[in-house]
Design a protein around this motif. Sequence first.
Motif, short mmCIF file in Angstrom:
data_model
loop_
_atom_site.label_atom_id
_atom_site.label_comp_id
_atom_site.label_asym_id
_atom_site.label_seq_id
_atom_site.Cartn_x
_atom_site.Cartn_y
_atom_site.Cartn_z
N ALA A 169 1.17 -0.25 17.53
CA ALA A 169 0.46 -0.58 16.29
C ALA A 169 1.24 -1.64 15.51
O ALA A 169 2.44 -1.49 15.30
CB ALA A 169 0.28 0.67 15.45
N GLU A 170 0.56 -2.70 15.07
CA GLU A 170 1.27 -3.75 14.36
C GLU A 170 0.59 -4.21 13.08
O GLU A 170 1.03 -5.17 12.45
CB GLU A 170 1.50 -4.96 15.28
CG GLU A 170 0.23 -5.66 15.72
CD GLU A 170 0.54 -6.93 16.51
OE1 GLU A 170 0.03 -7.99 16.14
OE2 GLU A 170 1.30 -6.85 17.50
N HIS A 171 -0.49 -3.56 12.65
CA HIS A 171 -1.11 -3.98 11.40
C HIS A 171 -0.25 -3.49 10.23
O HIS A 171 0.13 -2.32 10.16
CB HIS A 171 -2.53 -3.40 11.27
CG HIS A 171 -3.36 -4.10 10.24
ND1 HIS A 171 -3.11 -3.97 8.88
CD2 HIS A 171 -4.41 -4.95 10.34
CE1 HIS A 171 -3.97 -4.70 8.21
NE2 HIS A 171 -4.77 -5.31 9.07
N PRO A 172 0.07 -4.37 9.28
CA PRO A 172 0.94 -3.98 8.16
C PRO A 172 0.44 -2.78 7.37
O PRO A 172 1.25 -2.02 6.82
CB PRO A 172 0.96 -5.24 7.28
CG PRO A 172 0.68 -6.36 8.22
CD PRO A 172 -0.29 -5.81 9.23
N ALA B 190 3.62 1.80 8.48
CA ALA B 190 4.45 2.89 7.94
C ALA B 190 3.93 4.25 8.37
O ALA B 190 4.71 5.12 8.80
CB ALA B 190 4.49 2.80 6.41
N GLN B 191 2.63 4.45 8.28
CA GLN B 191 2.04 5.74 8.64
C GLN B 191 2.31 6.09 10.09
O GLN B 191 2.66 7.23 10.42
CB GLN B 191 0.53 5.70 8.38
CG GLN B 191 -0.18 7.02 8.70
CD GLN B 191 -1.68 6.94 8.46
OE1 GLN B 191 -2.23 5.86 8.25
NE2 GLN B 191 -2.34 8.08 8.51
N ILE B 192 2.17 5.11 10.98
CA ILE B 192 2.37 5.38 12.40
C ILE B 192 3.85 5.55 12.72
O ILE B 192 4.22 6.43 13.51
CB ILE B 192 1.71 4.27 13.24
CG1 ILE B 192 0.20 4.45 13.17
CG2 ILE B 192 2.21 4.29 14.68
CD1 ILE B 192 -0.62 3.47 13.92
N THR B 193 4.70 4.76 12.11
CA THR B 193 6.13 4.90 12.36
C THR B 193 6.63 6.30 11.99
O THR B 193 7.46 6.88 12.68
CB THR B 193 6.93 3.84 11.59
OG1 THR B 193 6.54 2.53 12.04
CG2 THR B 193 8.42 4.00 11.80
N LYS B 194 6.12 6.85 10.91
CA LYS B 194 6.54 8.20 10.47
C LYS B 194 6.27 9.27 11.52
O LYS B 194 6.95 10.29 11.55
CB LYS B 194 5.81 8.57 9.17
CG LYS B 194 6.33 7.88 7.93
CD LYS B 194 5.55 8.34 6.71
CE LYS B 194 6.01 7.62 5.46
NZ LYS B 194 5.24 8.03 4.26
N THR B 195 5.28 9.04 12.38
CA THR B 195 4.93 10.05 13.38
C THR B 195 5.73 9.90 14.68
O THR B 195 5.65 10.76 15.55
CB THR B 195 3.43 9.95 13.74
OG1 THR B 195 3.17 8.73 14.45
CG2 THR B 195 2.57 10.01 12.50
N MET C 97 7.11 -5.30 11.19
CA MET C 97 8.43 -4.86 11.66
C MET C 97 9.32 -4.43 10.51
O MET C 97 10.01 -3.41 10.60
CB MET C 97 9.10 -5.98 12.46
CG MET C 97 8.54 -6.18 13.85
SD MET C 97 9.50 -7.42 14.76
CE MET C 97 8.52 -7.52 16.27
N GLU C 98 9.30 -5.18 9.42
CA GLU C 98 10.13 -4.80 8.27
C GLU C 98 9.63 -3.51 7.64
O GLU C 98 10.43 -2.64 7.26
CB GLU C 98 10.17 -5.93 7.24
CG GLU C 98 10.79 -5.56 5.90
CD GLU C 98 12.16 -4.89 6.02
OE1 GLU C 98 12.53 -4.16 5.08
OE2 GLU C 98 12.86 -5.08 7.04
N ILE C 99 8.32 -3.34 7.55
CA ILE C 99 7.78 -2.09 7.01
C ILE C 99 8.20 -0.92 7.90
O ILE C 99 8.64 0.12 7.40
CB ILE C 99 6.24 -2.17 6.93
CG1 ILE C 99 5.81 -3.19 5.86
CG2 ILE C 99 5.64 -0.80 6.63
CD1 ILE C 99 4.34 -3.51 5.87
N SER C 100 8.07 -1.09 9.21
CA SER C 100 8.41 -0.01 10.13
C SER C 100 9.90 0.26 10.15
O SER C 100 10.34 1.42 10.22
CB SER C 100 7.91 -0.35 11.54
OG SER C 100 6.51 -0.24 11.61
N ARG C 101 10.72 -0.80 10.11
CA ARG C 101 12.18 -0.61 10.07
C ARG C 101 12.58 0.19 8.85
O ARG C 101 13.37 1.14 8.93
CB ARG C 101 12.90 -1.96 10.07
CG ARG C 101 14.44 -1.84 10.06
CD ARG C 101 15.09 -2.97 9.29
NE ARG C 101 14.65 -3.01 7.91
CZ ARG C 101 15.12 -2.24 6.94
NH1 ARG C 101 16.06 -1.35 7.19
NH2 ARG C 101 14.66 -2.36 5.71
#
Length: 271
Positions: A45-48, A52-57, A76-80
């Motif tokens: 998933a790469e949509h800004p 964040a929601q997907i990275t948390k899982t 990437m920065e949001i997910s990092r």
Amino acid sequence: MIKDMLRLRKQIRQEKPLVHSITNPISIHDCANVILAAGGRPIMAEHPKEAAQITKTAQALMLNLGNITDVRMESMEISRSTAKENGIPVMLDLVGVSCSDLRLCYAETLLKRGGISILKGNMSELLMIAGQPSHSIGIDAGKEDVLTEENIAKVTEIFKTLSQETGAILVASGKEDLIVGHDEAYLASNGVEMLSEITGTGCMLGALCTTYLAAGDPMLASLLGVTMMGVSGELAAQDSTGPGTFQVELLNQLYGVEETELEARTKIYRL
């Protein structure tokens, strides 16, 4: 060491961690399949607005700078940041930082903000991020940067310093792979030339390391990742007639290589 690696491989196959991978479209299909072959579950998933929601899982996050775009840089920065806040380990693949100021500055920013557990690249890319002379040819390492008996001690010390500064384990891929922490270093010597004759094997290595990173040990994840790619490449080459059949067989071996074969073939040396 090999016993610990085998235990880690078995653990990942049992737990099937979710691996969030933000990578380039050139290798995205191969990275997803490699994560599956290693025992993980990929989500790309790469949509800004959903990063964040997907990275948390997820149990691990892979960031790959290949074929970079504005949208992917934002995500990437949001997910990092999300991963750092939630204790999720991150692998950053420095694709192209030695040939692109945009990628270099962006990678430096990510590293300064922290949370990176594994920092991967070829020799030219890691030398560049360490502030050393670098001689890349596009996204490939230059021949002046190849690891040799003459320069390995110096390069290892440079990378130990970078590991200390970033808090990350460094994985320098090449004909031989150099894996470096702030106080330890290993040389992994498995692999075949055919691995450089299909696109995306560097990205696939990053996907492997990230999948194993879900268990929480960056050094062991890195060592298992480079070993799995190298040994699987050796076995795949035996039954291949060219790049097409090699690519298929590489995935088969990553999925099914026997423990006894892996143990017998592993070539890892502590420096």
